[in-house]
Enzyme design. Structure first.
Site, mmCIF file in Angstrom:
data_model
loop_
_atom_site.group_PDB
_atom_site.id
_atom_site.type_symbol
_atom_site.label_atom_id
_atom_site.label_comp_id
_atom_site.label_asym_id
_atom_site.label_seq_id
_atom_site.Cartn_x
_atom_site.Cartn_y
_atom_site.Cartn_z
ATOM 1 N N ASN A 179 -3.681 8.623 5.080
ATOM 2 C CA ASN A 179 -2.521 7.923 5.655
ATOM 3 C C ASN A 179 -2.484 7.935 7.177
ATOM 4 O O ASN A 179 -1.953 7.002 7.796
ATOM 5 C CB ASN A 179 -1.220 8.561 5.135
ATOM 6 C CG ASN A 179 -1.029 8.369 3.644
ATOM 7 O OD1 ASN A 179 -1.454 7.360 3.083
ATOM 8 N ND2 ASN A 179 -0.413 9.343 2.992
ATOM 9 N N HIS A 191 -6.488 -5.765 -2.311
ATOM 10 C CA HIS A 191 -7.292 -5.913 -1.093
ATOM 11 C C HIS A 191 -7.580 -7.388 -0.789
ATOM 12 O O HIS A 191 -8.474 -7.696 -0.021
ATOM 13 C CB HIS A 191 -8.590 -5.103 -1.193
ATOM 14 C CG HIS A 191 -8.354 -3.619 -1.122
ATOM 15 N ND1 HIS A 191 -9.358 -2.686 -1.282
ATOM 16 C CD2 HIS A 191 -7.231 -2.897 -0.888
ATOM 17 C CE1 HIS A 191 -8.859 -1.466 -1.162
ATOM 18 N NE2 HIS A 191 -7.567 -1.563 -0.934
ATOM 19 N N ARG A 239 0.819 -1.210 0.000
ATOM 20 C CA ARG A 239 0.000 0.000 0.000
ATOM 21 C C ARG A 239 0.859 1.269 0.000
ATOM 22 O O ARG A 239 0.486 2.275 -0.606
ATOM 23 C CB ARG A 239 -0.918 -0.019 1.222
ATOM 24 C CG ARG A 239 -1.910 1.132 1.242
ATOM 25 C CD ARG A 239 -2.938 0.912 2.340
ATOM 26 N NE ARG A 239 -3.965 1.939 2.358
ATOM 27 C CZ ARG A 239 -4.278 2.643 3.438
ATOM 28 N NH1 ARG A 239 -3.650 2.435 4.587
ATOM 29 N NH2 ARG A 239 -5.233 3.563 3.379
ATOM 30 N N HIS A 276 0.306 4.505 -2.402
ATOM 31 C CA HIS A 276 0.075 5.865 -1.891
ATOM 32 C C HIS A 276 1.217 6.809 -2.248
ATOM 33 O O HIS A 276 1.021 8.018 -2.308
ATOM 34 C CB HIS A 276 -0.143 5.833 -0.375
ATOM 35 C CG HIS A 276 -1.521 5.394 0.009
ATOM 36 N ND1 HIS A 276 -2.107 5.691 1.212
ATOM 37 C CD2 HIS A 276 -2.453 4.675 -0.686
ATOM 38 C CE1 HIS A 276 -3.324 5.172 1.260
ATOM 39 N NE2 HIS A 276 -3.548 4.540 0.132
HETATM 40 C C1 HEM Z 1 -9.314 1.646 -5.780
HETATM 41 C C2 HEM Z 1 -9.205 2.539 -4.845
HETATM 42 C C3 HEM Z 1 -8.750 2.210 -3.449
HETATM 43 C C4 HEM Z 1 -9.344 2.623 -2.303
HETATM 44 C C5 HEM Z 1 -10.572 3.506 -2.200
HETATM 45 C C6 HEM Z 1 -8.607 2.053 -1.216
HETATM 46 C C7 HEM Z 1 -8.894 2.255 0.115
HETATM 47 C C8 HEM Z 1 -8.298 1.579 1.154
HETATM 48 C C9 HEM Z 1 -8.689 1.703 2.533
HETATM 49 C C10 HEM Z 1 -9.762 2.628 3.060
HETATM 50 C C11 HEM Z 1 -7.929 0.854 3.256
HETATM 51 C C12 HEM Z 1 -7.977 0.640 4.763
HETATM 52 C C13 HEM Z 1 -7.294 1.777 5.466
HETATM 53 C C14 HEM Z 1 -7.572 1.806 6.937
HETATM 54 O O1 HEM Z 1 -8.721 1.611 7.344
HETATM 55 O O2 HEM Z 1 -6.628 2.054 7.714
HETATM 56 C C15 HEM Z 1 -7.046 0.187 2.336
HETATM 57 C C16 HEM Z 1 -6.119 -0.752 2.687
HETATM 58 C C17 HEM Z 1 -5.248 -1.342 1.804
HETATM 59 N N1 HEM Z 1 -5.099 -1.011 0.472
HETATM 60 FE FE1 HEM Z 1 -6.351 0.092 -0.616
HETATM 61 N N2 HEM Z 1 -7.584 1.307 -1.720
HETATM 62 C C18 HEM Z 1 -7.621 1.381 -3.078
HETATM 63 C C19 HEM Z 1 -6.721 0.807 -3.956
HETATM 64 C C20 HEM Z 1 -5.599 0.110 -3.577
HETATM 65 C C21 HEM Z 1 -4.513 -0.253 -4.448
HETATM 66 C C22 HEM Z 1 -4.415 0.141 -5.911
HETATM 67 C C23 HEM Z 1 -3.617 -0.952 -3.693
HETATM 68 C C24 HEM Z 1 -2.302 -1.545 -4.095
HETATM 69 C C25 HEM Z 1 -1.969 -1.865 -5.330
HETATM 70 C C26 HEM Z 1 -4.164 -1.039 -2.363
HETATM 71 C C27 HEM Z 1 -3.596 -1.737 -1.324
HETATM 72 C C28 HEM Z 1 -4.110 -1.791 -0.048
HETATM 73 C C29 HEM Z 1 -3.636 -2.714 0.972
HETATM 74 C C30 HEM Z 1 -2.605 -3.801 0.756
HETATM 75 C C31 HEM Z 1 -4.331 -2.409 2.149
HETATM 76 C C32 HEM Z 1 -4.126 -3.050 3.534
HETATM 77 C C33 HEM Z 1 -2.979 -2.325 4.215
HETATM 78 C C34 HEM Z 1 -2.604 -2.847 5.587
HETATM 79 O O3 HEM Z 1 -3.154 -3.829 6.077
HETATM 80 O O4 HEM Z 1 -1.707 -2.211 6.195
HETATM 81 N N3 HEM Z 1 -5.349 -0.357 -2.327
HETATM 82 N N4 HEM Z 1 -7.281 0.652 1.060
#
Ligand code: HEM
Ligand SMILES: *[C@@H]1O[C@H](CO)[C@@H](O)[C@H](O)[C@H]1NC(C)=O
Ligand SMILES: *[C@@H]1O[C@H](CO)[C@@H](O)[C@H](O)[C@H]1NC(C)=O
Ligand SMILES: *[C@@H]1O[C@H](CO)[C@@H](O)[C@H](O)[C@H]1NC(C)=O
Length: 323
Positions: A99, A198, A67, A71
Site C-alpha cells: 500500500n 486491471h 483497489r 486491499h
Molecule cells: C491477482 C492479484 C493482484 C495483484 C498481484 C495485483 C497487483 C497490483 C499492483 C502491483 C498494482 C500497481 C501498484 C503500484 O504500482 O502502485 C495494482 C494496481 C491496481 N489493482 Fe491490482 N492486483 C491484483 C488483483 C487486483 C484485484 C482483485 C483488484 C480489484 C478487484 C485490483 C485492482 C487494482 C486497480 C484498480 C489498480 C490501479 C489502482 C490505481 O490506479 O490507483 N487488483 N495491482
C-alpha cells in the site's frame, strides 16, 4: 442408548457444521442490499454523487477506490481496516509494502464519510463505503453494476503484517496467485475475473520492472517501450497504465492484451501463459458481457469476506481512527 448416542452425534455434527459454515463466508449472507433503507435512505445516492464528482476531477480515482476495497477485504475481511492511520497502539496497513506510496483515495473516502455523518450520524460504516464506492467507480467508468450487500461494521484494529502477508504481489506466479485467492475463499474463476480490474488504473515502474527486463512471455516492442520509461534503477514511481489500450474505461481490453502478451504485471501475464486457465482469459477477451457477469458475481463474493456484523466492531465516525 444407541439411539441417544447417534442423536447426540447428529447434534454435535450439526452444531460443528453450523459453526464451520458460520466462520466461512455465510456471514456474508447476513449482509443485505437493503441494510440502510430505513436508517439512512440516502446513503447510496450520497456515495454515488461523491464518487461521480471525484471521478469527474480525476478518472483514475475510480481505479484507486476499487483497489481500496480489494486491499481492505484481503486483510482480515472487509472491515475498513485499511483506512486506519498508524497510531500508538498499532502500525496500520497504509504503510505496508503493498500500500505504501501506492494505495490512494483516502481523502475521497473521508469526504464521503463526512457527508454521510451529516445525513445520518454513526450509521454507515467505512467498510460499506468502500464496497459501494468500488461498485459506483466501476459503473462510472463503463463497467457492470451489481447490488452491493451492506451491513459490514468497522474494525477497531489494523495489521501491517497481515497486509504484507495477504495482499498478493506482482511477482507471484500462477500457483501463488491461486493460493492467495483460495485463502480468502475465492476460486480460480474469481481470480481471473477480478484481475480484470486491471483494465483501469496505473502501476509504478517498481511494480513492472522485473516483467519488462526478465520475462520472456512479453511482446518485444511492448517491453522495449516500457523499458524506456522504466530504467533498471531509478524512476521507481513512474506510472504506466495497466491497460495501455483503454486505460480509463472499464472494458475487457485487459484480457485482450493478455492474448498478445501485453500484460503489464508479471502476475497479469501468469493468467495467460499456457495453463488450462488460458481458456477463461480467452472467454473474457472474446465476450465482455461474460466478463462483466462474472466480475459482478466475484465482487459480491469478495465483499462477503469475513465482515464484522452484530456487535462486532463499531461504526467509525472518522474512517482514519477508532472511535
Ligand atoms: C491477482 C492479484 C493482484 C495483484 C498481484 C495485483 C497487483 C497490483 C499492483 C502491483 C498494482 C500497481 C501498484 C503500484 O504500482 O502502485 C495494482 C494496481 C491496481 N489493482 Fe491490482 N492486483 C491484483 C488483483 C487486483 C484485484 C482483485 C483488484 C480489484 C478487484 C485490483 C485492482 C487494482 C486497480 C484498480 C489498480 C490501479 C489502482 C490505481 O490506479 O490507483 N487488483 N495491482
Ligand atoms: C513508505 O514510504 C515512505 C516515503 O517514500 C518511506 O519514507 C517509508 O520508509 C516507507 N515506509 C515503509 C514502511 O516502507
Ligand atoms: C511459484 O512460486 C512459489 C513461491 O515462490 C514456488 O515455490 C513455486 O515453485 C513456483 N511454482 C512454479 C510452477 O514456478
Ligand atoms: C456473450 O455472453 C453473453 C452472456 O453470457 C451471452 O448471452 C452472449 O450470447 C454471448 N455472446 C456471444 C457473441 O457469444
Amino acid at each position: 442408548m444407541a439411539k441417544a448416542c447417534s442423536l447426540l452425534l447428529l447434534l454435535v455434527f450439526a452444531v460443528s457444521c453450523a459453526s464451520v459454515v458460520g466462520s466461512h463466508g455465510s456471514h456474508g449472507s447476513k449482509l443485505s442490499p437493503e441494510y440502510y433503507k430505513s436508517t439512512c435512505p440516502d446513503a447510496l445516492s450520497i456515495v454515488e454523487a461523491r464518487v461521480e464528482a471525484a471521478l469527474k476531477k480525476e478518472p483514475r480515482m475510480g481505479a484507486s477506490l476499487l483497489r481500496l476495497h480489494f486491499h481492505d477485504c484481503f486483510v482480515n475481511g472487509c472491515d475498513g481496516s485499511i483506512l486506519l492511520d498508524d497510531n500508538s497502539v498499532f502500525a496500520g496497513e497504509k504503510t505496508a509494502a503493498p500500500n505504501n506510496n501506492s494505495a490512494r483515495g483516502y481523502d475521497v473516502v473521508d469526504d464521503i464519510k463526512a457527508e454521510l455523518e451529516k445525513a445520518c450520524p454513526g450509521v454507515v460504516s467505512c467498510a460499506d463505503i468502500l464496497a459501494i464506492a468500488a461498485r459506483d467507480s466501476t459503473v462510472v467508468l463503463g463497467g457492470p453494476s451489481w447490488k452491493v450487500k451492506l451491513g459490514r461494521r468497522d474494525s477497531t484494529t489494523a495489521s501491517k503484517n497481515a497486509a504484507r502477508k495477504f495482499i498478493p504481489a506482482p511477482s507471484f506466479n500462477l500457483s501463488a496467485l491461486i493460493f492467495s485467492f483460495r485463502a480468502q475463499g475465492l476460486s480460480v474463476k474469481d481470480l481471473v475475473a477480478l484481475s480484470g480490474a486491471h483494465t483501469i488504473g496505473l502501476a509504478r515502474c517498481t511494480s513492472f520492472r522485473a516483467r519488462v527486463y526478465d520475462d520472456s512471455n512479453i511482446d518485444p516492442s511492448f517491453a522495449k517501450s516500457l523499458r524506456r520509461r522504466c530504467p533498471r534503477t531509478g524512476k521507481d514511481n513512474v506510472p504506466r497504465s495497466l491497460d495501455l489500450r483503454t486505460p480509463k474505461s472499464f472494458d475487457n481490453f485487459y484480457f485482450r492484451n493478455l492474448l498478445k502478451k501485453k500484460g503489464l504485471l508479471h502476475s497479469d501475464q501468469e493468467l495467460f501463459n499456457g495453463a488450462s486457465i488460458d481458456s477463461l482469459v480467452k472467454k473474457y477477451a472474446a465476450n465482455s458481457s461474460r466478463f462483466f457477469k462474472q466480475f459482478s458475481k466475484s465482487m459480491i463474493k469478495m465483499g462477503n469476506i469475513k465482515p464484522l456484523t452484530g456487535n462486532s466492531g463499531e461504526i467509525r465516525t472518522n474512517c482514519r481512527k477508532v472511535n
